[in-house]
Design a protein around this motif. Structure first.
Motif, short mmCIF file in Angstrom:
data_model
loop_
_atom_site.label_atom_id
_atom_site.label_comp_id
_atom_site.label_asym_id
_atom_site.label_seq_id
_atom_site.Cartn_x
_atom_site.Cartn_y
_atom_site.Cartn_z
N ARG A 50 21.33 64.53 -9.01
CA ARG A 50 20.67 63.30 -8.56
C ARG A 50 20.89 62.18 -9.56
O ARG A 50 21.09 61.02 -9.18
N TRP A 51 20.91 62.50 -10.83
CA TRP A 51 21.17 61.48 -11.86
C TRP A 51 22.58 60.93 -11.71
O TRP A 51 22.81 59.73 -11.81
N LEU A 52 23.55 61.81 -11.41
CA LEU A 52 24.93 61.36 -11.20
C LEU A 52 25.02 60.43 -9.99
O LEU A 52 25.74 59.43 -10.03
N VAL A 53 24.30 60.76 -8.91
CA VAL A 53 24.28 59.88 -7.73
C VAL A 53 23.68 58.54 -8.11
O VAL A 53 24.23 57.48 -7.77
N TYR A 54 22.56 58.56 -8.83
CA TYR A 54 21.91 57.32 -9.26
C TYR A 54 22.88 56.47 -10.08
O TYR A 54 23.06 55.29 -9.84
N ARG A 55 23.51 57.09 -11.06
CA ARG A 55 24.43 56.37 -11.95
C ARG A 55 25.59 55.76 -11.16
O ARG A 55 25.98 54.61 -11.39
N THR A 56 26.13 56.52 -10.22
CA THR A 56 27.24 56.02 -9.39
C THR A 56 26.80 54.82 -8.55
O THR A 56 27.49 53.80 -8.50
N LEU A 57 25.64 54.94 -7.89
CA LEU A 57 25.14 53.84 -7.07
C LEU A 57 24.83 52.61 -7.91
O LEU A 57 25.09 51.48 -7.50
N LYS A 58 24.30 52.83 -9.10
CA LYS A 58 23.98 51.71 -10.00
C LYS A 58 25.26 50.99 -10.42
O LYS A 58 25.32 49.76 -10.41
N ARG A 59 26.28 51.76 -10.78
CA ARG A 59 27.56 51.16 -11.20
C ARG A 59 28.22 50.37 -10.07
O ARG A 59 28.88 49.38 -10.30
N ARG A 60 28.04 50.82 -8.85
CA ARG A 60 28.61 50.13 -7.69
C ARG A 60 27.77 48.91 -7.28
O ARG A 60 28.13 48.20 -6.36
N GLY A 61 26.62 48.74 -7.90
CA GLY A 61 25.75 47.62 -7.56
C GLY A 61 24.95 47.85 -6.29
O GLY A 61 24.47 46.91 -5.69
N GLN A 62 24.80 49.13 -5.91
CA GLN A 62 24.08 49.45 -4.69
C GLN A 62 22.59 49.71 -4.92
O GLN A 62 21.87 49.99 -4.00
N LEU A 63 22.17 49.63 -6.18
CA LEU A 63 20.75 49.76 -6.54
C LEU A 63 20.35 48.55 -7.35
O LEU A 63 21.16 47.98 -8.07
N ARG A 64 19.08 48.21 -7.26
CA ARG A 64 18.59 47.08 -8.04
C ARG A 64 18.31 47.48 -9.45
O ARG A 64 18.06 48.53 -9.82
#
Length: 98
Positions: free
Chosen positions: A84-98
């Motif tokens: 889940r942390w890897l998913v979070y990090r990936t989404l954050k890097r892509r700018g898909q999370l605030r």
């Protein structure tokens, strides 16, 4: 026109929460398998057939935020804390999370 607001502590949980496969387990500890591979597989099996797995993943990624994998517990949406942390990090890097 005034609208009536519901206090935060009296709001109903999201409907997906009630429909989750793990909500029907008689032993919810199944979802906290530790590092035992067979136990992890059993918990993932619960999530695999869950009708609200995507909503669950969105919720947990948002609520856990930037916490590292070791601070995330249990199997949620079929993923370990580290996954889940890897998913979070990936989404954050892509700018898909605030």
């Amino acid at each position: 026109m005034r609208t009536r607001q519901t206090p935060a502590n009296t709001r109903k949980p999201p409907s997906w929460d009630r429909d989750a496969a793990c909500a029907r387990l008689t032993d919810p500890e199944i979802m906290f398998p530790g590092n035992e591979p067979q136990a992890i597989a059993a918990a993932r099996e619960v999530c695999a057939g869950c009708p609200v797995q995507r909503a669950c993943l969105r919720n947990v990624i948002t609520s856990e935020g930037a916490r590292r994998g070791g601070a995330r517990h249990g199997i949620v949406a079929g993923l370990t804390g580290h996954e889940r942390w890897l998913v979070y990090r990936t989404l954050k890097r892509r700018g898909q999370l605030r």
